[in-house]
Design a protein around this motif. Sequence first.
Motif, PDB file in Angstrom:
ATOM      1  N   THR A  65      -7.937   6.416  14.299  1.00 49.58           N
ATOM      2  CA  THR A  65      -6.860   5.428  14.199  1.00 49.58           C
ATOM      3  C   THR A  65      -6.186   5.500  12.837  1.00 49.58           C
ATOM      4  OG1 THR A  65      -8.051   3.953  15.705  1.00 49.58           O
ATOM      5  CG2 THR A  65      -6.305   2.983  14.372  1.00 49.58           C
ATOM      6  N   VAL A  66      -6.982   5.610  11.784  1.00 49.23           N
ATOM      7  CA  VAL A  66      -6.418   5.697  10.439  1.00 49.23           C
ATOM      8  C   VAL A  66      -5.599   6.975  10.269  1.00 49.23           C
ATOM      9  CG1 VAL A  66      -7.000   5.951   7.994  1.00 49.23           C
ATOM     10  CG2 VAL A  66      -8.202   4.267   9.389  1.00 49.23           C
ATOM     11  N   GLY A  67      -6.152   8.103  10.729  1.00 43.01           N
ATOM     12  CA  GLY A  67      -5.495   9.382  10.504  1.00 43.01           C
ATOM     13  C   GLY A  67      -4.260   9.607  11.349  1.00 43.01           C
ATOM     14  N   LEU A  72      -5.943   8.835  -2.419  1.00 45.33           N
ATOM     15  CA  LEU A  72      -5.790   8.614  -0.979  1.00 45.33           C
ATOM     16  C   LEU A  72      -7.117   8.174  -0.365  1.00 45.33           C
ATOM     17  CD1 LEU A  72      -3.596   8.832   1.204  1.00 45.33           C
ATOM     18  CD2 LEU A  72      -4.419  11.151   1.669  1.00 45.33           C
ATOM     19  N   GLY A  73      -8.201   8.835  -0.745  1.00 47.89           N
ATOM     20  CA  GLY A  73      -9.509   8.449  -0.239  1.00 47.89           C
ATOM     21  C   GLY A  73      -9.923   7.067  -0.693  1.00 47.89           C
ATOM     22  N   TYR A 109     -20.738  -5.477  -3.076  1.00 49.63           N
ATOM     23  CA  TYR A 109     -20.904  -5.100  -4.484  1.00 49.63           C
ATOM     24  C   TYR A 109     -20.140  -3.820  -4.803  1.00 49.63           C
ATOM     25  CZ  TYR A 109     -23.191  -3.358  -8.704  1.00 49.63           C
ATOM     26  OH  TYR A 109     -23.437  -2.861  -9.962  1.00 49.63           O
ATOM     27  N   VAL A 110     -20.161  -2.859  -3.886  1.00 57.78           N
ATOM     28  CA  VAL A 110     -19.479  -1.579  -4.113  1.00 57.78           C
ATOM     29  C   VAL A 110     -17.970  -1.789  -4.211  1.00 57.78           C
ATOM     30  CG1 VAL A 110     -19.043   0.719  -3.170  1.00 57.78           C
ATOM     31  CG2 VAL A 110     -21.310  -0.302  -2.959  1.00 57.78           C
ATOM     32  N   THR A 111     -17.414  -2.610  -3.325  1.00 58.06           N
ATOM     33  CA  THR A 111     -15.971  -2.880  -3.355  1.00 58.06           C
ATOM     34  C   THR A 111     -15.572  -3.525  -4.676  1.00 58.06           C
ATOM     35  OG1 THR A 111     -15.991  -3.195  -0.962  1.00 58.06           O
ATOM     36  CG2 THR A 111     -14.080  -4.019  -2.171  1.00 58.06           C
ATOM     37  N   TYR A 131     -10.456   3.812   1.723  1.00 57.22           N
ATOM     38  CA  TYR A 131     -11.751   3.122   1.718  1.00 57.22           C
ATOM     39  C   TYR A 131     -11.575   1.630   1.435  1.00 57.22           C
ATOM     40  CZ  TYR A 131     -16.133   1.310  -0.080  1.00 57.22           C
ATOM     41  OH  TYR A 131     -17.222   0.523  -0.311  1.00 57.22           O
ATOM     42  N   LEU A 132     -10.778   1.302   0.422  1.00 54.92           N
ATOM     43  CA  LEU A 132     -10.637  -0.099   0.023  1.00 54.92           C
ATOM     44  C   LEU A 132      -9.954  -0.936   1.092  1.00 54.92           C
ATOM     45  CD1 LEU A 132      -9.619   0.319  -3.725  1.00 54.92           C
ATOM     46  CD2 LEU A 132     -11.769  -0.577  -2.844  1.00 54.92           C
ATOM     47  N   ASN A 133      -9.005  -0.362   1.802  1.00 55.55           N
ATOM     48  CA  ASN A 133      -8.251  -1.166   2.771  1.00 55.55           C
ATOM     49  C   ASN A 133      -8.815  -1.103   4.187  1.00 55.55           C
ATOM     50  OD1 ASN A 133      -5.587  -2.754   3.011  1.00 55.55           O
ATOM     51  ND2 ASN A 133      -5.469  -1.321   4.723  1.00 55.55           N
TER      52      ASN A 133
END
Length: 296
Positions: free
Chosen positions: A178-180, A81-82, A96-98, A86-88
Amino acid sequence: MKAKTANKIATIVLYIIAGLVILILAALLGYILVQGVPHLSWHFLTAPATAFTAGGGIGIQLFNSIYLLLLTMVISLPIALGAGIYLNEYAKPKSYVTGLVRTAIEILSSLPSVVVGLFGFLLFVVQFKLGFSILSGAVALTFFNLPLLTRSVEESLRTIPDLQREAGSALGLSRWTTVGHVILPAALPSIVTGVVLSAGRVFGEAAALIYTAGQSAPALNWTDWNPFNVSSPLNLMRPAETLAVHIWKVNSEGIMPDAAAVSAGASAVLIIAVLLFNFAARYFSKVLYRRLTASK
């Protein structure tokens, strides 16, 4: 006329291919269920397995499968879920991290389950000295299940229109709020579908558990629910032969007098469980969608 004829031929071919897929699936499920359902009984589902005598059941193996599934989902779901959020919602598309996270997910998803099992054996069983245990199996299944769950969460969040994110920003809400409170509730039906389907995949896994959870099912004391006792069903450090591993073991060893009946019955239970996971995914998705969108 040529275009219409080509379209009709292509349509017929596609229908034939779809029919073949359905026919193959129906034949596979039908054969397993016809062979196994006659052997199912309450005694078979609850009695412990026997090694050299007939009449044993799959009670302990069935409990081990459910227990391992629940523990695996408890470990892997928060991580997936985390990672999906994070990715979206937070990751920069070309950072680079993505790229590193997506590469790790791709590699994990392409690994055969037996490789994951060997990795779990070398790291958790041998190096960390956890032994053949439920905990070792659950952590190994987490590596196996994480890519599918992460992709499912990410795709579910991606289907939510950006208008809802922009509306949250216009109301002065932070991105996390907003996400939550907006994005996650809207994506919940799709997320639940992905979770249930991945649970079915974990429930039927065998190769990774042979090297981590073990191939033995010690007798359990069903009145002792202290997780620190050796005979307790909740003990995380005991070996736990699951239903899928039991099917493999019965067919490979061949020491049971009624090995064919036990294997057929256990296979039917496994197939029925996977089918229930798929039907449950569709049902819960529809129910949640109706409740969250107030649609009929």
